[in-house]
Structures are given as structure tokens and as C-alpha cells.
Design an enzyme around this catalytic site. Structure first.
Site, mmCIF file in Angstrom:
data_model
loop_
_atom_site.group_PDB
_atom_site.id
_atom_site.type_symbol
_atom_site.label_atom_id
_atom_site.label_comp_id
_atom_site.label_asym_id
_atom_site.label_seq_id
_atom_site.Cartn_x
_atom_site.Cartn_y
_atom_site.Cartn_z
ATOM 1 C CD GLN A 1 -3.551 -4.163 7.030
ATOM 2 O OE1 GLN A 1 -3.666 -3.157 6.324
ATOM 3 N NE2 GLN A 1 -4.012 -5.334 6.657
ATOM 4 C CE LYS B 1 -3.826 -2.221 2.447
ATOM 5 N NZ LYS B 1 -4.602 -2.363 3.662
ATOM 6 C CG ASP C 1 -9.250 1.124 5.931
ATOM 7 O OD1 ASP C 1 -9.129 0.543 4.840
ATOM 8 O OD2 ASP C 1 -8.472 0.963 6.886
HETATM 9 N N1 GUN Z 1 -7.309 -5.890 7.076
HETATM 10 C C1 GUN Z 1 -7.786 -6.635 6.055
HETATM 11 N N2 GUN Z 1 -8.331 -5.840 5.109
HETATM 12 C C2 GUN Z 1 -8.190 -4.567 5.543
HETATM 13 C C3 GUN Z 1 -8.559 -3.301 4.998
HETATM 14 O O1 GUN Z 1 -9.140 -3.181 3.909
HETATM 15 N N3 GUN Z 1 -8.228 -2.220 5.753
HETATM 16 C C4 GUN Z 1 -7.613 -2.345 6.960
HETATM 17 N N4 GUN Z 1 -7.353 -1.230 7.640
HETATM 18 N N5 GUN Z 1 -7.263 -3.488 7.487
HETATM 19 C C5 GUN Z 1 -7.553 -4.605 6.779
#
Ligand code: GUN
Length: 311
Positions: free
Chosen positions: A99, A55, A122
Site C-alpha cells: 500500500q 482488500k 498493482d
Molecule cells: N494507494 C492508493 N491507491 C493505491 C493502489 O491502487 N495501490 C497501492 N498499492 N497503493 C495505493
């Protein structure tokens, strides 16, 4: 019968990243600084670390200011909330993502609610969930849509001219994927079933689906004979299982080898939904930058129907 067509999420994601890079250039020219993304991760979980690095790297490659915060697993909730508070007040940062999953000393709900809704790229904050819930059929949410279901919606738009009237079944009711996915499909005028662990006759419920989205986090849970002939199958799962000779292998939530014999189109794992999630995070961050600085929204934010105006 011919096998299903593979839906190339990598290619679609490249296109979206190209559009976000172009948006980043315009944002830089118009306000003097690029979109800024802050990514926070706690702990050393190898797969999550690798995912977060992707990312951060893609954000930098698209011309964003990209900052990654690697915090120890032992970080307290108050330390994490203090960092979020600082980033909320940092003008160069447009998007903040933490995350998941978080270690047990940190309450996930408290962390999500601490992120300023206008920086919640998110789309997990209750304000953004509420905005998605409040969007009328055919309207795009005025907030931020969670990245994975938004990526699924974009892939479906590429597959079908119009989703209206299709039977859609979503398996899994998480806040991250299942629930927002069901709302997006409803807004596309699908007839939506949101199935979960208590759903009875799950196989026959799935066999109704013209569009089947699997988001349960269980390897190869959805079997081939649950798939209607010609259905579009989106596999959100990324599960690491033991392979032959001590190796490991990534598989989705769908038994791919079986489902490919019946589906009309299907996303592979890897290379299907995963790259779209990252691309949509960048798209949300560019959108956040435009909204925060009152700039014209990028074209991908407008999500027009293939037919023109929303029906
Ligand atoms: N963990 C698994 N998928 C995601 C996501 O799309 N965003 C975040 N912040 N954590 C995750």
C-alpha cells in the site's frame, strides 16, 4: 435538462468479484490451491488501514488465500525488501501489493521494482508499465494493468458500446492513475489529452471531453462548468474534508452537485470508482494465478469489445 445518470460502481464491482470468485473455484479445482494475495502496509494511517482491510476481506470472501502484513511505520527498506523477496519465492502467493504512500526511509521505486513482475497485481512495475505501453490499439496488455484505471475502463465499457473516436481528457498524470488511464483510452481509440498542473486553459480543455477522468487528489477541483453537456465523468478522487459540526465528509475531485447538472453520466464518491479498484485487484490476482500456473485465462481478462472482436 435532466440530471446525470449515476454510474453504479458498487454494482459493477460486485459482478466482477462474483466472476473472480468463480475463477478462484476453478483455479483451486485445477491446481489444488486457490489464488493467493499478500497485502503489505506500513504504519497506522487509519484510512489506509481501513482500505487495506477491505482488500484483504474481499479477497478472502472471493475464496482466495489472503494474507495481510501490518508492519510498523519505522520498518526499514531492507526489512521490507526481505519480506517481498520471501513472498516472491512463496508458491502459494500469486499477487503482492504494498500500500502506498510509504514512509520516507523507504524508496517507493525500489519497493515497486523488487516485486516480481508476474506477481505485481498493482501493475506498477516498469515491466508491466512497458507492457501496457507496448499494447497495440485494441489489444489488451500482456502484463498487469493498474487497478484504478482498469476499473475506469470497465465502467466506460458498460456505458458505451464503443469508445472509438471519443474525446477523452484525463486530469492528473500520476503513475497510478493518470498515465495508465491515458494509455488505456488510447488503446480504445479515443483521442486523448493528458492534462496536469501546468496545462493552460484547463477548464476549456476539459470542456472538450466526451469522457472526463478526474484524478488529481484535490477536493472538488473540477468544476461543473468544466463539464460538457452529456459527458461521461469518472471521479477517481477520494478526499476527506471537514463537514458541518466537526464531522468529516468524503468528496471526489469533481464538484459533484455542479457536475451532475451537466454530465450525461457520473460516478458518485463514494460508491463509484473505489469499489472497482478493489474488484480489479482481485481480478488481477486471479489472472496472475492463471498465468503462473498456465491455466486458461478468466473471461474478464479477455476484455472483448461490446461489438465483438476488438476494432
Ligand atoms: N494507494 C492508493 N491507491 C493505491 C493502489 O491502487 N495501490 C497501492 N498499492 N497503493 C495505493
Amino acid at each position: 435538462m435532466p440530471k446525470a445518470r449515476l454510474i453504479d460502481g458498487k454494482l459493477a464491482a460486485e459482478e466482477i468479484r462474483g466472476q473472480t470468485a468463480a475463477a478462484a473455484q476453478r483455479i483451486l479445482a485445477e491446481r489444488g490451491f486457490p489464488p493467493g494475495l499478500a497485502v503489505i502496509i506500513l504504519g497506522e494511517h487509519a484510512a489506509s488501514r481501513a482500505y487495506v482491510r477491505t482488500k484483504t476481506r474481499m479477497a478472502a470472501a472471493a475464496g482466495f488465500l489472503s494474507r495481510q502484513f501490518d508492519l510498523p511505520r519505522e520498518t526499514s527498506e531492507s526489512e521490507l525488501l526481505a519480506l517481498i523477496d520471501k513472498l516472491n519465492r512463496t508458491p502459494e502467493i500469486d499477487g503482492i501489493m504494498v500500500q502506498l504512500h510509504l514512509p520516507p526511509q523507504v524508496r517507493t521505486a525500489a519497493v515497486i521494482e523488487a516485486i516480481a513482475p508476474e506477481k505485481d497485481v498493482d501493475g506498477f512495475h516498469a515491466v508491466n508499465g512497458g507492457r501496457l505501453l507496448a499494447a497495440s490499439p485494441g489489444q489488451q496488455s500482456a502484463g498487469f494493468v493498474p487497478c484504478t484505471p482498469w476499473g475506469c475502463q470497465m465502467l466506460l465499457r458498460r456505458e458505451l458500446r464503443n469508445l472509438a473516436g471519443r474525446e477523452a481528457v484525463v486530469v492528473g498524470r500520476s503513475n497510478i492513475v493518470g498515465k495508465p488511464m491515458a494509455l488505456l483510452l488510447l488503446n480504445e481509440n479515443c483521442t486523448v489529452t493528458l492534462a496536469h498542473s501546468h496545462t493552460r486553459e484547463l477548464a476549456s480543455v476539459c470542456r472538450r471531453a466526451d469522457i472526463l477522468v478526474a484524478a488529481v487528489g484535490r477536493p472538488e477541483f473540477v468544476r461543473g462548468d468544466w463539464v460538457k453537456q452529456g459527458a461521461i465523468v469518472l471521479d477517481v478522487g477520494i478526499n476527506r474534508i471537514a463537514g458541518e459540526g466537526g464531522t468529516s465528509q468524503l468528496v471526489g475531485d469533481v464538484a459533484f452537485a455542479e457536475a451532475v447538472e451537466r454530465a450525461g453520466a457520473i460516478t458518485p464518491v463514494p460508491g463509484g470508482i473505489g469499489p472497482m479498484t478493489v474488484a480489479c485487484l482481485l481480478a488481477n490476482t486471479a489472472l496472475a494465478a492463471c498465468r503462473r500456473s498456465s491455466l486458461e485465462l478468466p473471461a474478464f481478462a479477455l476484455a472483448p469489445h461490446a461489438d465483438g472482436p476488438w476494432a
